[in-house]
Design an enzyme around this catalytic site. Sequence first.
Site, PDB file in Angstrom:
ATOM      1  CG  ASP A  10      -2.423   1.117   1.355  1.00 16.13           C
ATOM      2  OD1 ASP A  10      -2.426   1.805   0.014  1.00 16.13           O
ATOM      3  OD2 ASP A  10      -1.710   1.756   2.325  1.00 16.13           O
ATOM      4  CB  SER A  11       0.104   4.563  -0.609  1.00 17.67           C
ATOM      5  OG  SER A  11      -1.111   4.855   0.006  1.00 17.67           O
ATOM      6  CB  CYS A  73      -2.435   1.044  -2.331  1.00 15.24           C
ATOM      7  SG  CYS A  73      -2.571   2.670  -3.137  1.00 15.24           S
ATOM      8  CG  ASN A  74      -8.805   1.211  -3.845  1.00  7.57           C
ATOM      9  OD1 ASN A  74     -10.076   1.144  -4.352  1.00  7.57           O
ATOM     10  ND2 ASN A  74      -8.800   1.537  -2.314  1.00  7.57           N
ATOM     11  CD  GLU A 152      -0.411   7.161   5.289  1.00  2.00           C
ATOM     12  OE1 GLU A 152       0.753   6.963   5.938  1.00  2.00           O
ATOM     13  OE2 GLU A 152      -0.819   6.088   4.811  1.00  2.00           O
ATOM     14  CB  CYS A 183      -9.722   5.366  -0.242  1.00  2.00           C
ATOM     15  SG  CYS A 183      -7.722   5.960   0.377  1.00  2.00           S
ATOM     16  CB  THR A 184      -7.148   0.048   1.972  1.00  2.00           C
ATOM     17  OG1 THR A 184      -5.737   0.573   1.052  1.00  2.00           O
ATOM     18  CG2 THR A 184      -7.873  -0.782   1.034  1.00  2.00           C
ATOM     19  CG  HIS A 185      -4.872   5.502   3.947  1.00  2.00           C
ATOM     20  ND1 HIS A 185      -4.664   4.471   2.388  1.00  2.00           N
ATOM     21  CD2 HIS A 185      -4.026   5.869   4.063  1.00  2.00           C
ATOM     22  CE1 HIS A 185      -3.369   4.804   2.803  1.00  2.00           C
ATOM     23  NE2 HIS A 185      -2.642   5.309   3.667  1.00  2.00           N
TER      24      HIS A 185
END
Lengths: 263, 263
Positions: A10-11, A73-74, A152, A183-185
């Site tokens: 992921d980012s 991560c999309n 984040e 978005c996985t966040h």
Amino acid sequence: MDKRPIGVLDSGVGGLTVVRELMRQLPHEEVIYIGDSARAPYGPRPARQILEYTWQLVNFLLSKDVKMIVIACNTATAVALEEIKKEIDVPILGVILPGSRAAIKSTKTDKVGVIGTKMTIESDSYRKVINLKSPKIEVYSLACPRFVPLVESNEVNSSLAKKVIYESLQELTGKVDTLVLGCTHYPLLRPIIQNVMGTGVKLIDSGAETVSDISMLLDYFQINGIESETLNHKFYTTANVQSFKEIADTWLNQDVEVEHVDL
Amino acid sequence: MDKRPIGVLDSGVGGLTVVRELMRQLPHEEVIYIGDSARAPYGPRPARQILEYTWQLVNFLLSKDVKMIVIACNTATAVALEEIKKEIDVPILGVILPGSRAAIKSTKTDKVGVIGTKMTIESDSYRKVINLKSPKIEVYSLACPRFVPLVESNEVNSSLAKKVIYESLQELTGKVDTLVLGCTHYPLLRPIIQNVMGTGVKLIDSGAETVSDISMLLDYFQINGIESETLNHKFYTTANVQSFKEIADTWLNQDVEVEHVDL
């Protein structure tokens, strides 16, 4: 049977939402995770750069002898999945197809919202996939560039988060019965998003949906993990270990092993 | 995108239960079906012969340029899937893994029944897969060799069917909360089976569950069908066209094109 780990990239920390669900549904699988928090968010970056960074993460995971790679991560899925899939030998999958299938299954009014990073929304990937399978569904896409920085920086419950989410989602409220967290966040912000959208709106966690696909591919390629093995999950971050660990320990509800890595 | 048909094979008419669900969930996909009713049931035959027959059906479908093959027969899946998968280039899948996953998801008491042909039950495939993923589940397996002939002779509502099913299932009633219909012929007997087992028992239709896997693999290999194409589903039987057509028309609720073929 294959005791090698599943690689998840992921980012930043968002992919942990996939890992939590993976550990719940597939308790025999070992995970190696790499989060590129030093360069998060990917959303506003040019496609060329996202592709380059994603390749670095994929190569890092391949160097750890993973049996499968999950692009959790999309943004990276939208930009890089198709190209990378052609080039590597291990199965690789992203989060957009599973999320799209779940949205099609969920909507009763044929009105689906999708929120994501600037790049994910500009790629129009969700709309394309959803309308390919079900042309009658209206897809309302909305970029929410301020959400990833909230996660984040571990501000998921702050009053700032509430204000940002309320303002951002105004143009979607009342329009859809299903909202894809593209978005996985975003699942880390789920309670506030649900509150703003209303309890009648079904939130689709693309990351969690992806675990069904992971499970199916483990079967298809006959590479399920082995029950008796001791699992040594390992987490890598390109940024600060302590910040990553705080979020990971809380989200995964365990004491995780985190190491810094430069790419 | 790939407009080639999906090939479906079965020892007879049982695989039509998979086709019905496939047509419902994946309306853009064209189907080519081959049912080996002349040599049904496969269940009591030796493994070597089942493998040989299944290869003939697979090769017939490959000669029709299919993009994917579904072994819609539990007996053939148990005996032949792994070996054939190694040898051919198109994706191929069977019905046992999807049925097993659905049973694990369904059971609350960790007591699952599996009914199937003699060969499927002797192969112990369902128990192996279920216990590999979830060792705590008790699996009660029961061969029901008299069920397939009832379906192939279109006696699905006869008093003979009721008697045979009642007698056969006595040793499972009251013991399980989930029953896997481990033969694609059995959903045609579903109302009677449900009646004998009681409404509290969840019946798992392995064939229907398989369609989720088909859908996922169409995405994974990027070979979904195309919406605008006219679909010409085609059905082949190794036995009598009229008997096959009667069952197929009723079950699929449409006028299907059936042709005889010798293998």
